[in-house]
Enzyme design. Sequence first.
Site, PDB file in Angstrom:
ATOM      1  N   HIS A  16      35.953  42.487  39.967  1.00 38.93           N
ATOM      2  CA  HIS A  16      35.700  43.766  40.635  1.00 38.93           C
ATOM      3  C   HIS A  16      34.564  44.535  39.981  1.00 38.93           C
ATOM      4  CE1 HIS A  16      37.641  46.282  37.465  1.00 38.93           C
ATOM      5  NE2 HIS A  16      38.468  45.255  37.329  1.00 38.93           N
TER       6      HIS A  16
ATOM      7  N   CYS B  86      41.808  41.868  34.232  1.00 41.70           N
ATOM      8  CA  CYS B  86      40.880  41.547  35.318  1.00 41.70           C
ATOM      9  C   CYS B  86      39.444  41.546  34.783  1.00 41.70           C
ATOM     10  CB  CYS B  86      41.031  42.532  36.466  1.00 41.70           C
ATOM     11  SG  CYS B  86      42.588  42.331  37.375  1.00 41.70           S
TER      12      CYS B  86
END
Length: 403
Positions: free
Chosen positions: A314, A334
Amino acid sequence: MNMNNRNVWIGVAVVAGLLLVFFVGRTFFAKDTLPPAREQEQAEEGTRQEQLTLHQVCRYADSVGIDTTRFATITTDSKAVISDKLSRLLVEIRYGKKPSRVAYSGLKETIDSTWGKQAASAFSPVQLQQTATFGPYNQLVGHYNRLRNRANASPAVADTLRLIRQTLNFYRYTNRFEADKFVLVNIPAGELNVFDRDGKRLLPMQVIAGKADKRTPCMTTYIKGIVAYPYWNVPRGIALEEMLPRMKRDLSYIYNQNLQILDEKDKEVDPEEIDWENLSATNFPYRVRQASGCENSLGLIKFELENPLAIYLHDTNSRDLFTLTTDRWRSHGCVRVQKPVELANLVLGKQTFDAGFMDRCLIDQKPKTLAIPKPVPVFIAYNTADVDASGKLRIYRDVYALD
């Protein structure tokens, strides 16, 4: 000619025919049936040839960092046993072994199990070299062989060779997956590269991965979709351990962070109407979501990865971290990417996001999922030894203390 003479000639013809059949048959079977000693000699010669081929393949395998002690032969090994070892070694040269650190395997492997036998039957050194077309792999092989001659010079060199062998096996392992391009996130390097099948770097960039106590797991997966203006569905562990104490102390934290409190039916609840005093880590019947927008922790673009570990790529609302610090290991697991627009356009196969997308930051946007033409393989790996874009050998810091 009287009857007696005729019978004599018939008898002579029959005897001659039988003799002819006997001699022709003896000659035929003599060609087809070798003496036992000759058969044994031919069998031993076939075994020796198979051993010679295996020896040649082992020499090549040694040069690319494969442990060939598992394929050693003994004098009692039959040709069939040697052929099996040869076939298995050839398959490993082409496809490698599954890395031990892979926590999730989400890609379908495609291995031509018959290739080893076919390659063995028509073996040539050139054939093995043709299986290695990936540029960084060949560069790493060059460094490996350069250092092998110095392996006894110091323990550090021997350790470097071990790390290189791990990465060489990883690159061989990627041959199990058919794709014209793939994404590789190397955690110790803090880098993401999009490679084509020849090893050309299509889109290099920095990444921020998980910190030491929130490690990003290694996996094989694929990008299944792209979300513009994503929500951040806060993992329950983060919501309970980090956010709940702050929300209980001061409700302004919820508003400042653009957080939304959702009930079990995913309906938003007014924070002012919640009995915060009676909530705890064991009694919290809500989930926390961060609204989309410029302040969202996922930024403006999210790359959805197929996996059960809630790991994805992301954008970030702290893009200055890529320039203000060299600390590339500070997320909750992440992976934050430095060039989300470029990566999204490459995955989508067209110019979907323009250069100004990251600056406009529209308000009141709902998440929008964009379908991609085909899944793009993603490898999240832990390679402490690798080559950089110039082909130079790099030994990266063992940030998770795994090596």
